[in-house]
Every structure is written in C-alpha cells, then in structure tokens.
Design an enzyme around this catalytic site. Structure first.
Site, PDB file in Angstrom:
ATOM      1  CE  LYS A  13      -2.061  -1.155   4.002  1.00 23.72           C
ATOM      2  NZ  LYS A  13      -1.678  -2.266   4.430  1.00 23.72           N
ATOM      3  NE  ARG A  88      -4.015  -1.253  10.391  1.00 22.49           N
ATOM      4  CZ  ARG A  88      -3.099  -0.672   9.846  1.00 22.49           C
ATOM      5  NH1 ARG A  88      -3.082   0.572   9.226  1.00 22.49           N
ATOM      6  NH2 ARG A  88      -1.954  -1.359   9.697  1.00 22.49           N
ATOM      7  NE  ARG A 127       7.964  -2.781   6.096  1.00 22.07           N
ATOM      8  CZ  ARG A 127       6.697  -2.471   5.974  1.00 22.07           C
ATOM      9  NH1 ARG A 127       6.235  -1.820   5.131  1.00 22.07           N
ATOM     10  NH2 ARG A 127       5.706  -2.789   7.055  1.00 22.07           N
ATOM     11  NE  ARG A 139       6.450  -0.293  10.080  1.00 14.62           N
ATOM     12  CZ  ARG A 139       5.230  -0.370   9.509  1.00 14.62           C
ATOM     13  NH1 ARG A 139       5.160   0.015   8.274  1.00 14.62           N
ATOM     14  NH2 ARG A 139       4.238  -1.000   9.974  1.00 14.62           N
ATOM     15  NE  ARG A 150       2.459  -4.646  11.173  1.00 15.57           N
ATOM     16  CZ  ARG A 150       3.685  -4.406  10.432  1.00 15.57           C
ATOM     17  NH1 ARG A 150       4.568  -5.183  11.089  1.00 15.57           N
ATOM     18  NH2 ARG A 150       3.387  -3.971   9.107  1.00 15.57           N
TER      19      ARG A 150
HETATM   20  P1  ADP Z   1       1.147  -1.745   8.057  1.00 15.14           P
HETATM   21  O1  ADP Z   1       0.045  -1.489   6.997  1.00 15.14           O
HETATM   22  O2  ADP Z   1       2.443  -2.076   7.499  1.00 15.14           O
HETATM   23  O3  ADP Z   1       0.901  -2.798   9.177  1.00 15.14           O
HETATM   24  P2  ADP Z   1       1.018   0.971   9.290  1.00 15.14           P
HETATM   25  O4  ADP Z   1       2.170   1.448   9.039  1.00 15.14           O
HETATM   26  O5  ADP Z   1      -0.296   1.029   8.214  1.00 15.14           O
HETATM   27  O6  ADP Z   1       1.473  -0.496   8.918  1.00 15.14           O
HETATM   28  O7  ADP Z   1       0.515   0.873  10.469  1.00 15.14           O
HETATM   29  C1  ADP Z   1       1.384   0.464  11.549  1.00 15.14           C
HETATM   30  C2  ADP Z   1       0.692   0.342  12.908  1.00 15.14           C
HETATM   31  O8  ADP Z   1       0.211   1.785  13.211  1.00 15.14           O
HETATM   32  C3  ADP Z   1      -0.672  -0.507  13.025  1.00 15.14           C
HETATM   33  O9  ADP Z   1       0.091  -1.943  13.322  1.00 15.14           O
HETATM   34  C4  ADP Z   1      -1.382   0.097  14.065  1.00 15.14           C
HETATM   35  O10 ADP Z   1      -0.804  -0.247  15.452  1.00 15.14           O
HETATM   36  C5  ADP Z   1      -1.188   1.621  13.853  1.00 15.14           C
HETATM   37  N1  ADP Z   1      -2.342   1.927  12.980  1.00 15.14           N
HETATM   38  C6  ADP Z   1      -1.917   2.476  11.752  1.00 15.14           C
HETATM   39  N2  ADP Z   1      -3.322   3.031  11.281  1.00 15.14           N
HETATM   40  C7  ADP Z   1      -4.242   2.546  12.185  1.00 15.14           C
HETATM   41  C8  ADP Z   1      -5.638   2.654  12.138  1.00 15.14           C
HETATM   42  N3  ADP Z   1      -6.430   3.189  10.759  1.00 15.14           N
HETATM   43  N4  ADP Z   1      -6.401   2.355  13.148  1.00 15.14           N
HETATM   44  C9  ADP Z   1      -5.585   1.774  14.378  1.00 15.14           C
HETATM   45  N5  ADP Z   1      -4.204   1.762  14.486  1.00 15.14           N
HETATM   46  C10 ADP Z   1      -3.508   1.978  13.113  1.00 15.14           C
END
Ligand code: ADP
Length: 194
Positions: A13, A88, A127, A139, A150
């Site tokens: 994404k 999400r 990554r 990360r 996750r």
């Molecule tokens: P990825 O899509 O690779 O899992 P992101 O960078 O989108 O990683 O998100 C990393 C973390 O940030 C998630 O595991 C969560 O803890 C938090 N997070 C990000 N976006 C949201 C969201 N929309 N709602 C709740 N938690 C979020």
C-alpha cells in the site's frame, strides 16, 4: 478523487500510495506514518500509542479518526487523497464516510491489493534488510512475531471492510503479487476508468 488502498500489512500500500502521490498529486494519508511521526516527536499522542504500535495492535478508533479529521482540513487534501492504512475497522470506515460527506466529498474507489499471506512475513523481513542496508532503523513492528499479530488483527478487524465497500460497489481488486510496475499500471487503469 478519494481513494482507499486496502490490503494486509506488507501488501504494498505504501509503495503504491507514494507513486500515486507523484503521478496524480494526491497526498498519501497514512495513519501509520502519522503515528510513527508522533512517536518520533515524543508528543503526548506519541507516548500514548508507542506500545500499541510495537505490539501490532490497533490504536483506538477515536485517535485515528481525529488525526484524519485534522489532516483533511489541510489544503493539499482538497482535491482528494490516497488513504493508506485507514480505515482499518468498520467504525473508522463509517466515520470516514461522514468526514468526507461533511466536506461534500466521498470515497470514489477502493483498491484491494490481493496477496498470498505466505509472502507477507518474508516481505517484512526484506523491508528490515533494506532499511538496515540503507543505514536506517527498521520498524520495531516488523519482527516475525509482531507481523503475525498484525496479520491476525488484519483478518479479524480489517478484512471485513471489503464487504462494507463491496456493498457500496467501490472495490476493484488488483493482484498484489505482480511486480510493482504491473500493480501500478493496474491501479492507474482502475483510476482512469472512474
Ligand atoms: P502496515 O499496513 O504495514 O501494518 P501501518 O504503517 O499502516 O502498517 O500501521 C502500523 C501500525 O500503526 C498498526 O499496526 C497500528 O498499530 C497503527 N495504526 C495505523 N493505522 C491505524 C488505524 N487506522 N487504526 C488503528 N491503528 C492504526
């Protein structure tokens, strides 16, 4: 044009959102990036969410909805945006519809990046390697155990959003296993059909 990029962690994404930012001038609205920026800045919000991100759990809906609400007020989001990692949960998706409606806008398209779950773990490992080789700090949530969490969180809370957006007739599925340039082309084609 407001677009949601949808898919499990590691689906690509962020990569595609950056391409869309460059090619279409649509800002990438990544709640993950915004939360990591808050952590790096050691703000009150950052301190509140740090442990949650480290575990790979979800930050509360109220927090991320508030962040997106504020971000949508910035002028660069007026023409549209690419939502990456948000929404999400179903309540987040419902809130996003309301936030956009209040601004006379809507989600136009949801791109579902379809990937074989078995590759997601190795993409996270890749990554980490790439970040380290560039001299960066990986990360903390890209460890195998946290990636597994996750994925579980994704299956339970986020995957149901596909049905939510399918009911609105907005989902286009793209093969996220294809080479990056092919995924980019498939997304561009879906956008141009809109
Ligand atoms: P990825 O899509 O690779 O899992 P992101 O960078 O989108 O990683 O998100 C990393 C973390 O940030 C998630 O595991 C969560 O803890 C938090 N997070 C990000 N976006 C949201 C969201 N929309 N709602 C709740 N938690 C979020």
């Amino acid at each position: 044009m407001n677009l949601v990029l949808f898919g499990p962690p590691g689906a690509g994404k962020g990569t595609q959102a950056k391409v869309l930012q460059e090619t279409r001038g649509l800002p990438q609205l990544s709640t993950g990036d915004m939360l990591r920026a808050a952590i790096a800045a050691k703000s009150e919000l950052g301190r509140k969410v740090e442990a949650i991100l480290a575990k790979g759990d979800l930050v509360s809906d109220d927090i991320v909805i508030g962040i997106i609400d504020q971000r949508l007020n910035q002028p660069d989001a007026a023409r549209g945006a690419v939502f990456d990692g948000f929404p999400r949960t179903i309540p987040q998706a419902e809130a996003l519809d309301k936030l956009l409606e209040g601004r006379g806008k809507k989600i136009d398209l949801v791109i579902e990046l379809k990937v074989d779950e078995t590759v997601l773990l190795s993409r996270a490992e890749q990554r980490v390697r790439e970040t380290v080789s560039k001299g960066g700090i990986p990360r903390p949530d890209d460890t195998p155990q946290t990636v597994k969490n996750r994925l579980d969180v994704y299956r339970k809370n986020t995957a149901p959003l596909v049905a939510f957006y399918k009911a609105q007739g907005k989902v286009v599925s793209v093969d996220g296993m294809a080479p990056i340039a092919d995924v980019t082309r498939a997304i561009a084609a879906a956008l141009d059909r809109k």
